[in-house]
Design an enzyme around this catalytic site. Structure first.
Site, mmCIF file in Angstrom:
data_model
loop_
_atom_site.group_PDB
_atom_site.id
_atom_site.type_symbol
_atom_site.label_atom_id
_atom_site.label_comp_id
_atom_site.label_asym_id
_atom_site.label_seq_id
_atom_site.Cartn_x
_atom_site.Cartn_y
_atom_site.Cartn_z
ATOM 1 N N GLU A 76 -4.247 -10.702 0.094
ATOM 2 C CA GLU A 76 -4.984 -10.649 1.357
ATOM 3 C C GLU A 76 -6.429 -11.009 1.048
ATOM 4 O OE1 GLU A 76 -4.510 -6.946 3.581
ATOM 5 O OE2 GLU A 76 -2.415 -6.825 2.953
ATOM 6 N N GLU A 133 0.807 -1.221 0.000
ATOM 7 C CA GLU A 133 0.000 0.000 0.000
ATOM 8 C C GLU A 133 0.839 1.271 0.000
ATOM 9 O OE1 GLU A 133 -2.673 -1.166 3.239
ATOM 10 O OE2 GLU A 133 -4.145 -1.644 1.709
HETATM 11 C C1 GAL Z 1 -5.026 -4.176 4.146
HETATM 12 C C2 GAL Z 1 -3.606 -3.937 4.601
HETATM 13 C C3 GAL Z 1 -3.274 -4.689 5.857
HETATM 14 C C4 GAL Z 1 -4.363 -4.530 6.864
HETATM 15 C C5 GAL Z 1 -5.631 -4.996 6.298
HETATM 16 C C6 GAL Z 1 -6.799 -4.832 7.223
HETATM 17 O O1 GAL Z 1 -5.448 -3.137 3.366
HETATM 18 O O2 GAL Z 1 -2.702 -4.283 3.613
HETATM 19 O O3 GAL Z 1 -2.057 -4.216 6.346
HETATM 20 O O4 GAL Z 1 -4.484 -3.190 7.197
HETATM 21 O O5 GAL Z 1 -5.951 -4.261 5.163
HETATM 22 O O6 GAL Z 1 -6.650 -5.454 8.418
#
Ligand code: GAL
Length: 963
Positions: free
Chosen positions: A479, A409
């Protein structure tokens, strides 16, 4: 204005060029971990560096343990933000209030410290910026918190009385590059080591060990700055550095992590290496290793320990890798920085695919429309490049590391492009990952976070939009499955997609562990618990493990969803199918077993399942089972299949179950309908079988000798989960807030009618209307009670009124039992909780445990503990004590707890929950799924609990003491 070193954009001064990290040298070293003198100042201290001068007396100072964070050792406090910088954004400047920790450590050289050669002082991690002196001489300064920094110090060392001084600033220009979603935890949090560097010692070296899957050979070449010889005794290899040798080898994979002991010998040093042969490539649009496409069953791992923060010891790192392996996880993304280097040694040894991510995130600039983003500003490019270099240089010899990630990010920009170019040049043999640039210019895979199932499916089919380049790339979810609180839901459906479409190469659940900090009043603390000005609450507690590393139900669900063996069963033919879902391994390391159980209790028959050990990746076999024993009348027979490890491994013990499944052999027999008795009225009391009712309210008061603390009545409320509540930036279909607005948490119950045995019926019928204030929505409910003299049956019929635009949290009855009935037994899903979209790990069998153990300790209390598919449940005063038995038709969701949903809903921490005089029991006909809306998509349509007419029954009876 010239900025001080901690605010200028430079990565540091005075240090040695980055090089490989290795544990296996025969050169002497001295750990400088331990107790250090410590003084905390509220600001950066400016020119006052007197503490670093020779002879400074620090006797009056406090002490801290290194590695460690001072905020976890009684000096100041931690603070948590997700994206927001907790200070004004004015890069590279940081606030004047800049907690600064001066650290002092005296040491003598050990007696065996060699006379000649040089010495290097290594810091493996300091947050966020440090300036270093040895014996009064400044060595330099550095930024890059989770990266190693080394200084040449041989010329300054004395045999005795050395003093190392380190000034650490919490905030620096580097903080702008370290905006990861986690606690801000300053300190010297990784090891500090003094390394002797003999004359002729190795410096940097790069082990290239590839595998040719066509001819089964491995090619090894170790490039070394200082020339030497490389030996691999087991392979008969003895070559000069820089020279290639090709020999037949067994390849390395995460499934079979074959390592060869090797040695690099230079004139002055011997270094033990562990070589794994594997070739990573992009082949026909797919990520392959040794010629085979991978499917990541991954997790994102932050380094976290509830008492030590990011200062992890080796045992904790090993525990993480073992737990991951035990839960069928095969890959880890080191979000969002390189982990302690020893963690990667463990990944090599125990076997995990690693995406090694650079220590870089500038997410807070998103709030400014990415204005001023350092990732796109030439002035910052040296700092970014420094971070890329330190990452790759340190970790490049690990076979487990197959992908480099630029960071997380950071938007897009020139700095990121420069990093990618440097990495490709330095290490063309690995792939590159970065999620934040939709053009995918610099990455080898199209990576996304939290894309919903429908979109992932479109991508799988190749129907996605975007540039042609991107459409040619393999896809991963770097993620997904946001594991905050109860959940994540919907993992099974993602896995089905990954297994269906070749282009989808799996994903990494967010995230491994809740970052709850041990706290005397709160149990585990989260954002806001330290009085932070800005914080993001319990968004920091979003892991598959609780802070103490107890696996949460989410991890157990994930384990089952990603199990490497798929089972099927056809009750008609009595055949079982077994499919090997590994990419490399056969099934020779597993032993299989079948068991028939009647009513989940009596072991009717069991035996080994003769799965051919040589069954290869992707292959299936069908096996005929012996016939099940004849089921007793009224009983239900199920088949249980398990795959266990045959031998103890370095990641698990012998009794470890890798995969399991259970299937119905015979259907559930019909539940007898209890009727025949008529209700008898005496004054205001009505007796019906074992039931005693109040005729004025129609409420059940007692069952035999058992007095209820709350009569059964319809209930739709659940203490909203983090996923019900959803993240603030999520769209308007966040049902937690909508339910509250509508008043589902404070429903009104109106009694319309109590009817006794009317028109010849033998029932007590109670009619009610349940509705929220200020609305014309309602659930009309008829409770129809009947009995055969022994059992008391409740048939509930629910008819919605009005225009319901929201699903329900739950639909069922809740009942209050005396606190003494604190022991539960049931036949249904267990042993742990399960919701419609999280119940893969729920095995239908017979389970028993105290009510206290049925609670799932989410860091922020919320709905939890439902057991799925329950046929019957009992609550007793003890394992053999008396109590009540409840049979459901159809099967139901069973929840029991010592506090009400309202109390659970109001609690902010576990410590807010205290048992009362009631065991609250929920018998739910329906539960809403969980989804992942705390950061991702909501509940899939098939797991929603739509408002619709419903009918369900429960039969209550007194359960006698067991003899
Ligand atoms: C994503 C980010 C993570 C964490 C997650 C939410 O956007 O890369 O570091 O913040 O969201 O828990």
């Amino acid at each position: 204005m010239e900025l001080p070193y901690h605010e200028d954009v430079s990565p540091g001064t005075g240090g040695l060029p980055p090089r490989v990290w290795c544990a296996g040298s025969d050169a002497v070293s001295l750990s400088l971990n331990g107790s250090w003198r410590f003084r905390l100042s509220p600001g950066a201290c400016g020119p006052d560096e007197s503490f670093a001068a020779a002879g400074f007396d620090a006797a009056a100072w406090d002490e801290v343990v290194v590695p460690g964070h001072w905020v976890l050792q009684g000096h100041g406090s931690p603070l948590y933000t997700n994206q927001m910088y907790p200070f004004p954004v004015d890069p590279p400047r940081v606030p004047t209030e800049n907690p600064t920790g001066d650290h002092l450590r005296g040491f003598d050289l050990p007696a065996d410290w060699p006379a000649g050669g040089d010495a290097v002082l290594r810091f493996d991690g300091v947050e966020s910026c440090a300036r270093v002196w040895l014996n009064g001489t400044p060595l330099g300064d550095f930024k890059g918190s989770r990266l190693p920094h080394e200084f040449a110090v041989g010329h300054l060392l004395r045999p005795e009385g050395n003093v190392l001084a380190v000034r650490v600033h919490q905030w620096s220009s580097g903080s702008y590059l370290e905006d990861q979603d986690q606690w801000w935890l300053p300190g010297i949090f990784r090891d500090v080591t003094l390394l002797h560097r003999p004359e002729g010692a190795a410096r940097d070296f790069f082990t290239h060990a590839s595998y040719d899957h066509e001819d089964g050979t491995g090619t090894l070449r170790v490039d070394s700055e200082v020339p030497g010889r490389v030996t691999v005794p087991e392979l008969g290899v003895d070559v000069a550095t820089g020279e290639s040798v090709t020999v037949p080898v067994e390849p390395w994979s995460a499934e079979r992590p074959r390592l060869y002991d090797a040695e690099l010998a230079t004139a002055g040093e011997r270094i033990a290496l562990r070589v794994g042969f594997r070739t990573v490539a992009l082949t026909d649009g797919l990520i392959t290793v040794n010629g085979r496409p991978l499917l990541f069953r991954g997790v994102n791992r932050h380094e976290f320990h509830p008492e030590k923060g990011r200062a992890l010891d080796l045992a904790t790192m090993r525990a993480d890798v073992r737990l991951m392996k035990q839960h069928n996880i095969n890959a880890v993304r080191t979000s969002h920085y390189p982990p302690h280097p020893a963690f990667l040694d463990l990944c090599d040894e125990l076997g995990l695919w690693v995406i090694d991510e650079c220590d870089l995130e500038t997410h807070g600039f998103t709030m400014l429309g990415w204005r001023g983003n350092p990732a796109d500003d030439d002035r910052w490019t040296p700092a970014l490049l420094d971070r890329a270099t330190r990452t790759v240089q340190r970790d490049k010899n690990h076979p487990s590391v197959i992908v480099w990630s630029l960071g997380n990010e950071c938007g897009t920009g020139k700095g990121l492009r420069a990093m990618a170019a440097w990495i490709r040049e330095r290490d063309p043999d690995r792939l590159l990952h970065y999620e934040g640039d939709p053009s995918c210019r610099d990455t080898d895979m199209y990576s996304r976070m939290y894309a919903d199932h429908a979109e992932v499916e479109r991508i799988g089919r190749g129907e996605d939009e975007g540039s042609e380049t991107r459409r040619q790339l393999p896809f991963i979810l770097c993620e997904y499955g946001h594991a905050m609180g109860n959940g994540p839901g919907g993992l099974r459906e993602y896995q089905d997609l990954f297994e269906r479409y070749e282009r989808l190469q799996g994903g990494f659940v967010w995230e491994w562990i809740d970052h709850g900090l041990r706290h005397p009043a709160y149990g585990f603390a989260y954002g806001g618990d330290f009085g932070e000005e800005l914080h993001d609450g319990n968004f920091v507690a979003d892991g598959l493990c609780f802070p103490d590393r107890t696996p949460s139900p989410g991890l157990l669900d994930y384990k089952r969803v990603i199990q490497p063996v798929r089972f099927g069963y056809d009750p008609v033919s009595g055949t079982v199918s077994v499919t090997n879902l590994y990419a490399f391994a056969d099934l020779s390391e597993l032993a299989f077993e079948w068991t028939y159980l009647m009513d989940g209790a009596e072991r009717d028959a069991s035996g080994p399942l003769d799965v051919p050990p040589e069954l290869g990746p992707g292959e299936s076999v069908e096996l005929k089972l012996p016939d099940p024993p004849a089921a007793a009348s009224g009983a239900e027979t199920r088949l249980y299949l398990t795959a266990m490890v045959c031998e103890e491994t370095n990641w698990t013990s012998l009794d470890h179950v890798v995969a399991r499944a259970d299937f119905a052999v015979t259907p559930r027999p019909p539940v007898p309908v209890a009727t025949g008795e008529s209700p008898r009225r005496r004054g205001y009391d009505v007796a019906l079988g074992p039931g005693r009712f109040d005729v004025r309210t129609g409420e059940l008061r007692a069952l035999d000798t058992l007095t209820l603390t709350a009569a059964p009545r319809l209930d739709v409320w659940r203490a909203t989960t983090d996923n019900d509540d959803g993240a603030p930036w999520q769209p308007d279909t966040r049902y937690g807030p909508l339910w509250r607005k509508l008043g589902l948490d404070r429903m009104h119950h109106r009694l319309d009618d109590v009817e006794l045995g009317a028109s010849g019926a033998d029932a007590l019928t109670v009619r009610t209307r349940m509705a929220p204030a200020a609305r014309d929505l309602a659930l009309r409910t008829v409770y129809r009670w009947t009995s055969d003299g022994t059992d008391l049956r409740l048939a509930v019929s629910v008819t919605p009124e009005g225009d319901w635009e929201v699903p329900l949290p739950r639909l069922g009855v809740r009942i209050g039992l005396p606190a003494a009935l604190g022991y539960a037994q049931w036949f249904g899903g267990g042993p742990g909780e399960g919701y419609p979209d999280t119940k893969s790990a729920s095995t239908v069998s017979r389970w028993s445990m105290p009510v206290d153990r049925m609670q799932t300790p989410y860091v922020r209390p919320q709905e939890n503990g439902a057991r799925a598919d329950v046929r019957w449940a009992e609550l007793r005063t003890g394992i053999d004590g008396e109590g009540v038995r409840i049979v459901g038709d159809p099967a139901f969701w069973f929840t029991a707890r010592r506090w009400s949903s309202e109390q659970l809903d109001a609690a902010a921490h576990r410590t807010d929950l205290t048992p009362g005089d009631t065991v609250w029991v929920h018998l739910d006909h329906g539960q809403r799924g969980i989804g992942s809306q705390s950061c991702g998509p909501g509940v899939l349509p098939q797991h929603e609990l739509r408002v619709a007419p419903a009918e369900f029954t429960f039969t209550f009876s007194a359960a006698a003491r067991r003899r």
